[in-house]
Design an enzyme around this catalytic site. Structure first.
Site, PDB file in Angstrom:
ATOM      1  N   GLU A   8      -8.805  -9.736 -45.954  1.00 12.12           N
ATOM      2  CA  GLU A   8      -9.257 -10.847 -45.105  1.00 12.12           C
ATOM      3  C   GLU A   8     -10.612 -10.575 -44.461  1.00 12.12           C
ATOM      4  O   GLU A   8     -11.462 -11.449 -44.388  1.00 12.12           O
ATOM      5  CB  GLU A   8      -8.228 -11.137 -44.013  1.00 12.12           C
ATOM      6  CG  GLU A   8      -6.964 -11.786 -44.530  1.00 12.12           C
ATOM      7  CD  GLU A   8      -6.052 -12.210 -43.395  1.00 12.12           C
ATOM      8  OE1 GLU A   8      -6.564 -12.751 -42.403  1.00 12.12           O
ATOM      9  OE2 GLU A   8      -4.838 -11.989 -43.489  1.00 12.12           O
ATOM     10  N   ASP A  84      -3.401  -9.794 -44.489  1.00 11.91           N
ATOM     11  CA  ASP A  84      -2.650  -9.149 -43.413  1.00 11.91           C
ATOM     12  C   ASP A  84      -1.135  -9.297 -43.574  1.00 11.91           C
ATOM     13  O   ASP A  84      -0.661 -10.274 -44.171  1.00 11.91           O
ATOM     14  CB  ASP A  84      -3.089  -9.699 -42.061  1.00 11.91           C
ATOM     15  CG  ASP A  84      -4.467  -9.182 -41.654  1.00 11.91           C
ATOM     16  OD1 ASP A  84      -4.931  -8.202 -42.266  1.00 11.91           O
ATOM     17  OD2 ASP A  84      -5.073  -9.755 -40.738  1.00 11.91           O
ATOM     18  N   ASP A  86       1.639 -10.505 -42.330  1.00 13.57           N
ATOM     19  CA  ASP A  86       2.449 -11.448 -41.563  1.00 13.57           C
ATOM     20  C   ASP A  86       2.535 -12.745 -42.354  1.00 13.57           C
ATOM     21  O   ASP A  86       2.033 -12.841 -43.473  1.00 13.57           O
ATOM     22  CB  ASP A  86       1.867 -11.667 -40.162  1.00 13.57           C
ATOM     23  CG  ASP A  86       0.404 -12.097 -40.196  1.00 13.57           C
ATOM     24  OD1 ASP A  86      -0.071 -12.559 -41.265  1.00 13.57           O
ATOM     25  OD2 ASP A  86      -0.272 -11.986 -39.163  1.00 13.57           O
ATOM     26  N   GLU A  88       1.148 -15.639 -41.919  1.00  9.43           N
ATOM     27  CA  GLU A  88      -0.132 -16.278 -42.199  1.00  9.43           C
ATOM     28  C   GLU A  88      -0.888 -15.511 -43.279  1.00  9.43           C
ATOM     29  O   GLU A  88      -1.549 -16.102 -44.125  1.00  9.43           O
ATOM     30  CB  GLU A  88      -0.970 -16.380 -40.925  1.00  9.43           C
ATOM     31  CG  GLU A  88      -2.167 -17.291 -41.094  1.00  9.43           C
ATOM     32  CD  GLU A  88      -2.752 -17.735 -39.769  1.00  9.43           C
ATOM     33  OE1 GLU A  88      -3.718 -18.511 -39.809  1.00  9.43           O
ATOM     34  OE2 GLU A  88      -2.244 -17.317 -38.721  1.00  9.43           O
ATOM     35  N   TYR A 297      -1.119  -2.558 -37.135  1.00 10.36           N
ATOM     36  CA  TYR A 297      -1.309  -4.008 -37.026  1.00 10.36           C
ATOM     37  C   TYR A 297      -0.797  -4.511 -35.690  1.00 10.36           C
ATOM     38  O   TYR A 297       0.325  -4.200 -35.277  1.00 10.36           O
ATOM     39  CB  TYR A 297      -0.576  -4.709 -38.165  1.00 10.36           C
ATOM     40  CG  TYR A 297      -0.991  -6.141 -38.354  1.00 10.36           C
ATOM     41  CD1 TYR A 297      -2.328  -6.488 -38.517  1.00 10.36           C
ATOM     42  CD2 TYR A 297      -0.047  -7.158 -38.382  1.00 10.36           C
ATOM     43  CE1 TYR A 297      -2.715  -7.800 -38.696  1.00 10.36           C
ATOM     44  CE2 TYR A 297      -0.421  -8.480 -38.575  1.00 10.36           C
ATOM     45  CZ  TYR A 297      -1.747  -8.791 -38.728  1.00 10.36           C
ATOM     46  OH  TYR A 297      -2.148 -10.106 -38.904  1.00 10.36           O
ATOM     47  N   ARG A 299      -0.361  -7.645 -34.532  1.00  7.21           N
ATOM     48  CA  ARG A 299       0.431  -8.877 -34.442  1.00  7.21           C
ATOM     49  C   ARG A 299       1.860  -8.568 -34.882  1.00  7.21           C
ATOM     50  O   ARG A 299       2.185  -8.584 -36.055  1.00  7.21           O
ATOM     51  CB  ARG A 299      -0.189  -9.976 -35.305  1.00  7.21           C
ATOM     52  CG  ARG A 299      -1.512 -10.472 -34.747  1.00  7.21           C
ATOM     53  CD  ARG A 299      -2.093 -11.620 -35.568  1.00  7.21           C
ATOM     54  NE  ARG A 299      -3.294 -12.145 -34.941  1.00  7.21           N
ATOM     55  CZ  ARG A 299      -4.525 -11.667 -35.129  1.00  7.21           C
ATOM     56  NH1 ARG A 299      -4.700 -10.644 -35.945  1.00  7.21           N
ATOM     57  NH2 ARG A 299      -5.559 -12.190 -34.516  1.00  7.21           N
ATOM     58  N   HIS A 341       7.212  -5.786 -39.225  1.00  3.46           N
ATOM     59  CA  HIS A 341       6.560  -4.493 -39.311  1.00  3.46           C
ATOM     60  C   HIS A 341       6.610  -3.792 -37.969  1.00  3.46           C
ATOM     61  O   HIS A 341       7.135  -4.324 -37.000  1.00  3.46           O
ATOM     62  CB  HIS A 341       5.117  -4.638 -39.806  1.00  3.46           C
ATOM     63  CG  HIS A 341       4.417  -5.846 -39.304  1.00  3.46           C
ATOM     64  ND1 HIS A 341       4.355  -7.027 -40.003  1.00  3.46           N
ATOM     65  CD2 HIS A 341       3.754  -6.081 -38.153  1.00  3.46           C
ATOM     66  CE1 HIS A 341       3.690  -7.932 -39.312  1.00  3.46           C
ATOM     67  NE2 HIS A 341       3.307  -7.375 -38.194  1.00  3.46           N
TER      68      HIS A 341
END
Length: 744
Positions: A8, A84, A86, A88, A297, A299, A341
């Site tokens: 990303e 990433d 997740d 999204e 990460y 989030r 995660h």
């Protein structure tokens, strides 16, 4: 032919490419490459009548990126999607696969939770297919947000001049206004407490009245207080002494929510600042040995830590602090947690904050230090203290005094900067002992209303209620302020913490939404919707059925609102437009009220206040210059905007010092950095980057954020950083836009 890896963010592509070697080429999609179109019925980009089929459109600013990615994909043997980890990120991977024509049954999805060589290598050894259930869940969320955001925002703009509404945004606003209404309805009540001030030789302590005549002491007024004090005659006797060893366990590792809350209360960081700073720490920082991802990460809603990490961390704790400081691995299982995660943690416990401080900005250092301390503390032994509760009686009154002495600091060894422990020492006492020197004091108090939401308290409330996801909280808070629905400010001059105050427009917006959409814009329904999205992600529910169920409930409410919601007309000023003759009205703008023509958009006349005019003309078109108010304050610009976009610069030419540059011979001048600090540098910048050093440098270390731009350039050159600032800035904006599940 190389293997292509698409991530990303550009800032981490070079680091990952270095880990993978020459057979791989790592490039960036710079976040989302496409989004729902604004075509079709209602401009939704969704065919509601055809199973909510979405229409996607490549973002204008991403067309060149997609073209480049397609060309690289055609020339590559393999294409891996490493967005990433997740939902999204899963959706971004799917959009890339769809747009680039990749085989979606192929195992080409790469997941890693930290940007370190072992994690990246392991991820490429275990690729998987794109998880279509995760994609469907994310796309359902996006469709819901588009329908609610577009339809409600259009309604509110046409009826009450409010700018937007959203599935989660509007519930957050409702919480703020509910709290404000509680404060307004609050009736203050008087109550009293009684303290016994005890002196024993050279020691003194306070005991508080807990019980009177065998019941919990409740004192409503001074008369009752005086009566109790008058009844306390005779001896004060130590009735009992209860000694215990109390343990205080450390808090669990950071989730996104707890990180935002702790950074708000301990560092005074906004949620947006916390997330943008954490993003940089995750993507990687040059630390002398290369670019390294410093945290996992950020989030996440999980408190879980990997076995590999906990093994190394526990060994570090034992070798650094001693075996007695080693704690246990704990995890909280939350019903609302996806547990996709790990918790947010540092990637290497041996990389202490002090060891890399020189490579970090002040904000990065503060946040890394907090995450490091929390990570380590979560695996350390509890703190221990000797606690003593003393009961003192006099007739019908029972007073309690509490003492506590820390005997083992445990996790506070590393977390003491963020969590204090204060000793309360009581003198040596014995049961049956009579205390002779005792004075009673009655104190008047008044009940206080509930506290307004600070950023930290609002985030905690949203999380506890199961509203939205932690990754969206920063954007929600930012949107409420940007739309003019709530102000974040200090309630008094002496208060440190800023809290939310709803604006008049925010209260009007909430009132109308609750009047017509209370079945949907409420805590319970929004939390239930999050659970349904989780069930779609787990393959337990069909996304089309869930969307249809929502739409069939929402559409009748919307039509009723269009029919019955009263339209608020703009306030007339009694003046006429000098350009078209229509009436002038007061309109609400992003930066306050202004007077403009009621015939907008046909006529775009805006009245300028007399005090806003200056006796200067535009050098480009000859029109008058007027004062305008923007996001960053006032400025002067051409009155003929948007036809003429001239803005007067308030920058003054650098002032010469009378000295010459010892390196190139050009004059030295006084400059101001982007942070407002004055310094003396060469007028030949950027070709000559000489900076005059202060004759008496400060003893304390200069804060990284206070360095001048020129100093930063020299420091950057010394570290051989090659990242261009313009590219970084653009990437950061794109990243922030793409990493939040924004509401229209």
């Amino acid at each position: 032919m190389k293997k292509l890896v698409i991530v990303e963010s550009p800032s981490k592509s070079k680091t990952i490419e270095k880990y993978l070697g020459s057979d791989f080429q790592v490039v960036s999609s710079k976040g989302h490459i496409r989004d729902l179109a604004t075509s079709g019925k209602g401009g939704l980009g969704i065919d509601v009548d055809n199973n909510f089929e979405p229409t996607y459109k490549i973002s204008k600013e991403k067309k060149a990126t997609v073209k480049e990615l397609k060309a690289l994909a055609k020339k590559s043997d393999e294409v891996y999607l490493a967005s990433d980890p997740d939902r999204e990120g899963e959706a971004i991977a799917w959009h890339l696969a769809d747009e680039l024509g990749l085989d979606q049954d192929k195992q080409n999805r790469i997941i890693f939770h930290e940007i370190t060589k072992p994690a990246v290598i392991e991820a490429f050894e275990n690729p998987r297919k794109i998880d279509q259930d995760l994609v469907k869940s994310q796309e359902t969320r996006r469709i819901l947000d588009r329908i609610i955001g577009f339809r409600l925002s259009t309604l509110l703009r046409s009826k009450i001049k409010s700018k937007s509404a959203g599935r989660v945004q509007s519930v957050a606003l409702h919480l703020i206004i509910e709290r404000e209404n509680e404060i307004r309805a609050f009736i203050q009540e008087e109550y009293w407490t009684i303290d016994a001030l005890v002196n024993k030789k050279n020691d003194s302590f306070v005991a508080e009245l807990k019980k009177y005549k065998g019941k919990t002491a409740k004192i409503a007024n001074q008369e009752q207080s005086d009566a109790i004090i008058a009844s306390c005659t005779g001896d004060y006797v130590v009735q009992s002494i209860d000694k215990k060893v109390k343990k205080k366990a450390s808090k669990l590792p950071f989730t996104t929510s707890s990180l935002q809350q702790e950074a708000s209360t301990k560092l005074n960081f906004s949620a947006k600042k916390t997330m943008s700073t954490a993003q940089k720490l995750y993507e990687g920082i040059e630390i002398g040995t290369g670019v390294e991802g410093l945290i996992s990460y950020m989030r996440t809603d999980s408190t879980r830590l990997s076995e590999v990490f906990t093994g190394s961390a526990l060994a570090y704790i034992e070798s650094t602090y001693g075996k007695e400081y080693v704690g246990s691995v704990r995890q909280k299982k939350d019903a609302n947690s996806q547990d996709a995660h790990e918790a947010c943690r540092v990637t290497d416990v041996n990389r202490t904050p002090e060891s890399i401080k020189s490579y970090l900005t002040a904000d990065q250092y503060k946040l890394y230090k907090l995450i490091y301390a929390r990570t380590l503390a979560s695996l350390m032994a509890p703190a221990k203290s000797d606690s003593m509760v003393v009961q003192i009686v006099n007739n019908d009154a029972q007073f309690n005094a509490t003492g506590s002495v820390l005997t083992f600091d445990g996790y506070l060894k590393v977390y003491k900067d963020y969590e204090s422990s204060k000793d309360e020492v009581l003198p040596v006492l014995e049961e049956g002992e009579i205390l002779n020197d005792v004075k009673l004091e009655g104190k008047q108090h008044f009940t206080e209303p509930p506290k307004r939401y600070s950023e930290a308290r609002l985030i905690k409330e949203l999380e506890e209620q199961g509203i939205g996801r932690p990754s969206t909280y920063a954007m929600i808070i930012d949107t409420l302020q940007a739309r003019g629905y709530a102000d974040l400010r200090k309630p008094t001059e002496t208060t440190k913490t800023k809290v939310f105050f709803p604006t008049e427009q925010g209260e009007l917006t909430d009132k109308k939404l609750q009047e017509f959409f209370s079945d949907i814009i409420n805590v319970k329904y929004t939390a239930a919707m999050e659970n349904e999205l989780d069930e779609i992600a787990e393959g337990q529910k069909d996304y089309v059925k869930e969307l249809r169920k929502f739409y069939d409930r929402f559409e009748p409410l919307l039509q009723e609102a269009y029919d019955k919601m009263e339209k608020i007309e703009a306030e007339k000023t009694g003046e006429m437009c000098p350009e078209c003759g229509h009436e002038l009205v007061i309109r609400k703008g992003r930066y306050g009220d202004f007077v403009a023509c009621s015939n907008y958009p046909e006529c775009k006349y805006v009245k300028q206040d007399e005090e806003d005019k200056i006796d200067e003309t535009c050098p480009k078109c000859g029109g008058p210059l007027v004062k305008k108010r923007g996001r960053f304050g006032e400025f002067y610009a051409c009155a003929n905007y948007p036809e003429c976009k001239y803005i007067k610069s308030d920058r003054q030419p650098p002032k010469e010092t009378g000295e010459m540059c010892p390196e190139c011979g050009k004059p030295l001048v006084e400059r101001k950095s982007r942070y407002g600090k004055m310094f003396v540098g060469c007028s030949g910048y950027p070709k000559c980057r000489y900076i005059k050093k202060e004759e008496k440098p400060k003893d304390e270390e200069v804060d990284a954020t206070a360095k001048s731009e020129a100093e930063e350039v020299v420091e950057t050159k010394a570290k051989k950083k090659t990242t261009k600032k313009a590219t970084t800035k653009k990437t950061t904006k794109a990243k922030e836009a793409s990493r939040t599940e924004s509401e229209e």
